[in-house]
Scaffold this motif. Sequence first.
Motif, PDB file in Angstrom:
ATOM      1  N   TYR A 170       0.830  -1.209   0.000  1.00 21.75           N
ATOM      2  CA  TYR A 170       0.000   0.000   0.000  1.00 21.75           C
ATOM      3  C   TYR A 170       0.862   1.257   0.000  1.00 21.75           C
ATOM      4  O   TYR A 170       0.671   2.170  -0.808  1.00 21.75           O
ATOM      5  N   ALA A 171       1.831   1.323   0.927  1.00 18.36           N
ATOM      6  CA  ALA A 171       2.662   2.515   1.066  1.00 18.36           C
ATOM      7  C   ALA A 171       3.522   2.755  -0.168  1.00 18.36           C
ATOM      8  O   ALA A 171       3.706   3.899  -0.604  1.00 18.36           O
ATOM      9  N   TYR A 172       4.051   1.675  -0.747  1.00 17.73           N
ATOM     10  CA  TYR A 172       4.873   1.798  -1.951  1.00 17.73           C
ATOM     11  C   TYR A 172       4.056   2.386  -3.105  1.00 17.73           C
ATOM     12  O   TYR A 172       4.517   3.286  -3.813  1.00 17.73           O
ATOM     13  N   HIS A 173       2.857   1.888  -3.310  1.00 14.34           N
ATOM     14  CA  HIS A 173       2.005   2.405  -4.390  1.00 14.34           C
ATOM     15  C   HIS A 173       1.631   3.867  -4.157  1.00 14.34           C
ATOM     16  O   HIS A 173       1.611   4.670  -5.094  1.00 14.34           O
ATOM     17  N   GLN A 174       1.356   4.220  -2.909  1.00 16.98           N
ATOM     18  CA  GLN A 174       1.008   5.608  -2.598  1.00 16.98           C
ATOM     19  C   GLN A 174       2.184   6.545  -2.880  1.00 16.98           C
ATOM     20  O   GLN A 174       2.017   7.607  -3.491  1.00 16.98           O
ATOM     21  N   MET A 175       3.377   6.161  -2.436  1.00 17.61           N
ATOM     22  CA  MET A 175       4.551   7.013  -2.649  1.00 17.61           C
ATOM     23  C   MET A 175       4.912   7.104  -4.123  1.00 17.61           C
ATOM     24  O   MET A 175       5.304   8.168  -4.615  1.00 17.61           O
ATOM     25  N   THR A 176       4.773   5.990  -4.854  1.00 21.05           N
ATOM     26  CA  THR A 176       5.054   6.004  -6.291  1.00 21.05           C
ATOM     27  C   THR A 176       4.125   6.962  -7.021  1.00 21.05           C
ATOM     28  O   THR A 176       4.560   7.777  -7.840  1.00 21.05           O
ATOM     29  N   LEU A 177       2.839   6.875  -6.724  1.00 19.81           N
ATOM     30  CA  LEU A 177       1.862   7.745  -7.364  1.00 19.81           C
ATOM     31  C   LEU A 177       2.129   9.211  -7.039  1.00 19.81           C
ATOM     32  O   LEU A 177       2.071  10.073  -7.921  1.00 19.81           O
ATOM     33  N   ARG A 178       2.450   9.498  -5.801  1.00 14.43           N
ATOM     34  CA  ARG A 178       2.686  10.896  -5.413  1.00 14.43           C
ATOM     35  C   ARG A 178       3.914  11.477  -6.114  1.00 14.43           C
ATOM     36  O   ARG A 178       3.908  12.626  -6.541  1.00 14.43           O
ATOM     37  N   TRP A 179       4.967  10.676  -6.214  1.00 12.94           N
ATOM     38  CA  TRP A 179       6.162  11.178  -6.892  1.00 12.94           C
ATOM     39  C   TRP A 179       5.931  11.363  -8.389  1.00 12.94           C
ATOM     40  O   TRP A 179       6.459  12.307  -8.988  1.00 12.94           O
ATOM     41  N   GLU A 180       5.147  10.501  -9.003  1.00  9.65           N
ATOM     42  CA  GLU A 180       4.808  10.688 -10.415  1.00  9.65           C
ATOM     43  C   GLU A 180       4.032  11.991 -10.616  1.00  9.65           C
ATOM     44  O   GLU A 180       4.300  12.758 -11.550  1.00  9.65           O
ATOM     45  N   ARG A 181       3.094  12.258  -9.745  1.00 11.42           N
ATOM     46  CA  ARG A 181       2.307  13.488  -9.843  1.00 11.42           C
ATOM     47  C   ARG A 181       3.162  14.724  -9.578  1.00 11.42           C
ATOM     48  O   ARG A 181       3.001  15.758 -10.229  1.00 11.42           O
ATOM     49  N   LEU A 182       4.081  14.616  -8.607  1.00  7.86           N
ATOM     50  CA  LEU A 182       4.953  15.753  -8.310  1.00  7.86           C
ATOM     51  C   LEU A 182       5.850  16.075  -9.496  1.00  7.86           C
ATOM     52  O   LEU A 182       6.004  17.251  -9.868  1.00  7.86           O
ATOM     53  N   ARG A 183       6.432  15.061 -10.101  1.00 10.55           N
ATOM     54  CA  ARG A 183       7.308  15.313 -11.262  1.00 10.55           C
ATOM     55  C   ARG A 183       6.510  15.907 -12.421  1.00 10.55           C
ATOM     56  O   ARG A 183       7.010  16.775 -13.142  1.00 10.55           O
ATOM     57  N   ASP A 184       5.286  15.470 -12.613  1.00  9.91           N
ATOM     58  CA  ASP A 184       4.438  16.052 -13.660  1.00  9.91           C
ATOM     59  C   ASP A 184       4.151  17.527 -13.366  1.00  9.91           C
ATOM     60  O   ASP A 184       4.210  18.373 -14.274  1.00  9.91           O
ATOM     61  N   ALA A 185       3.863  17.842 -12.112  1.00 12.27           N
ATOM     62  CA  ALA A 185       3.576  19.228 -11.736  1.00 12.27           C
ATOM     63  C   ALA A 185       4.801  20.121 -11.906  1.00 12.27           C
ATOM     64  O   ALA A 185       4.693  21.263 -12.365  1.00 12.27           O
ATOM     65  N   VAL A 186       5.977  19.598 -11.561  1.00 14.45           N
ATOM     66  CA  VAL A 186       7.222  20.363 -11.711  1.00 14.45           C
ATOM     67  C   VAL A 186       7.507  20.623 -13.186  1.00 14.45           C
ATOM     68  O   VAL A 186       7.901  21.733 -13.575  1.00 14.45           O
ATOM     69  N   ARG A 187       7.301  19.619 -14.039  1.00 18.03           N
ATOM     70  CA  ARG A 187       7.501  19.816 -15.473  1.00 18.03           C
ATOM     71  C   ARG A 187       6.509  20.834 -16.040  1.00 18.03           C
ATOM     72  O   ARG A 187       6.873  21.661 -16.885  1.00 18.03           O
TER      73      ARG A 187
END
Length: 458
Positions: free
Chosen positions: A354-371
């Motif tokens: 659960y925690a791994y999937h949550q952190m993966t999703l959040r980092w993907e969204r953060l990198r998209d927002a930064v780009r």
Amino acid sequence: MDKVKQVSWAFLRRHLLLLSLTLNLSLLSRFVYERGILPETTDHRPHQEELCFEKEIINPVCGASEQEAHVSRSSTHSSSRAQAADGGNKVINLDHGDPTMYEEYWRRMGEKSRIVMRGWDSMSYFSDLENLCWFLEPEFAKQITRLHGSVGNAVTHDRHIVVGTGSTQLFQAALYALSLLPSPHASPQQPISVVSAVPYYSSYPSVTDYLKSGLYKWEGDAYTFTKEEPYIELVTSPNNPDGFIRQPVVNRSRGIVVYDLAYYWPQYTPITSAADHDLMLFTFSKITGHAGTRMGWALVKDKEVARKMTEFIVLNTIGVSKDSQLRAAKILQVVSDGSEHMGFPEDADSFFLYAYHQMTLRWERLRDAVRHSGLFSLPEFLAQFCNYNGGFTEPHPAFAWLKCKGDIEDCESFLREHKIITRSGRHFGMEAKYVRISMLDRDEKFNLFMERLSNISL
């Protein structure tokens, strides 16, 4: 006439009953929503799946698919509600690493993580008089050893476990113990130097120096430490704030190294080997999210160091709460139950999945927002083979080490103008172009942060 009155009274009673039922359902929905169990709906009537999720907390009767539907709907409703209510005026505080993102998982677990304490339980100061750390609860020690064994992130064999009120107390206990070690090179008038490579954890300087101890003192960046004298080097790995794996920097014979491994868990970084160091610190809060329990532990190889650390905690707080230890033991038991075999188990009870999937999703969204914004940059991490899940994974740190590009010299102030509170790189020994941002807050706050960050422009 009497018959007409009877019919009218029956009609009135029926409508009053329907009105009462409607009001009670509305109040029940509001009651549950305000306690964070259900998302708010426009008419305050709970959906069928939401009622099912509420029953799951009290009595597990609902299917997994219904729970998953609730989680998805809860996240969507939280995001839309935040966007509608915010209006650009809500302050988003991501300065501290309060790990509330894990609340949803523990709600799912319901009774599995419950512990009952009776009035006569845990009344004595003492837990195990045969143990060097005599206030360590045997069940907590058992679950610590079990968890490290199932994850494979640290060696527990031939180690003393010292329990503390969070890893901050253990850090202080370690400084106390190590500074008292006999050394032919140490001067009784000279406090031992404490160093850490930049960017170092922002609390190290203040926690080291706030007692103004004559035993040790903060000396700053390990990269610039040149004194030919005993020292203590603090190695945080993965590092807080930037998330990289760390090794000692000074590497001299007269030094002692303390490893802070608070984030060496599968949701944050690949587990490449079992850490095997003389003194390793862990904190319960960053593993499972239970920061309020205030639990941490140290794995210590040297018996005398463990004895001195225990002495510090006795002088400081006369031991550690048994209630907190027993609660932590139960939580760790639930985590280990979902992690006993190699690889991520394909079931809803696996906390690390659960925690791994949550952190993966959040980092993907953060990198998209930064780009999308174009004003910031983030560290890049290489995938490594994780022994725990049996595959290659990238790190997903608990904090984002964000850098402002171009002419933005003070990133903290710049983001504060957009009502985003972060922690400046200056607190970590770095320049103000950097900030540390927590990735561990609740979905509602994180969703709002993503929207706002992606829309920032000069």
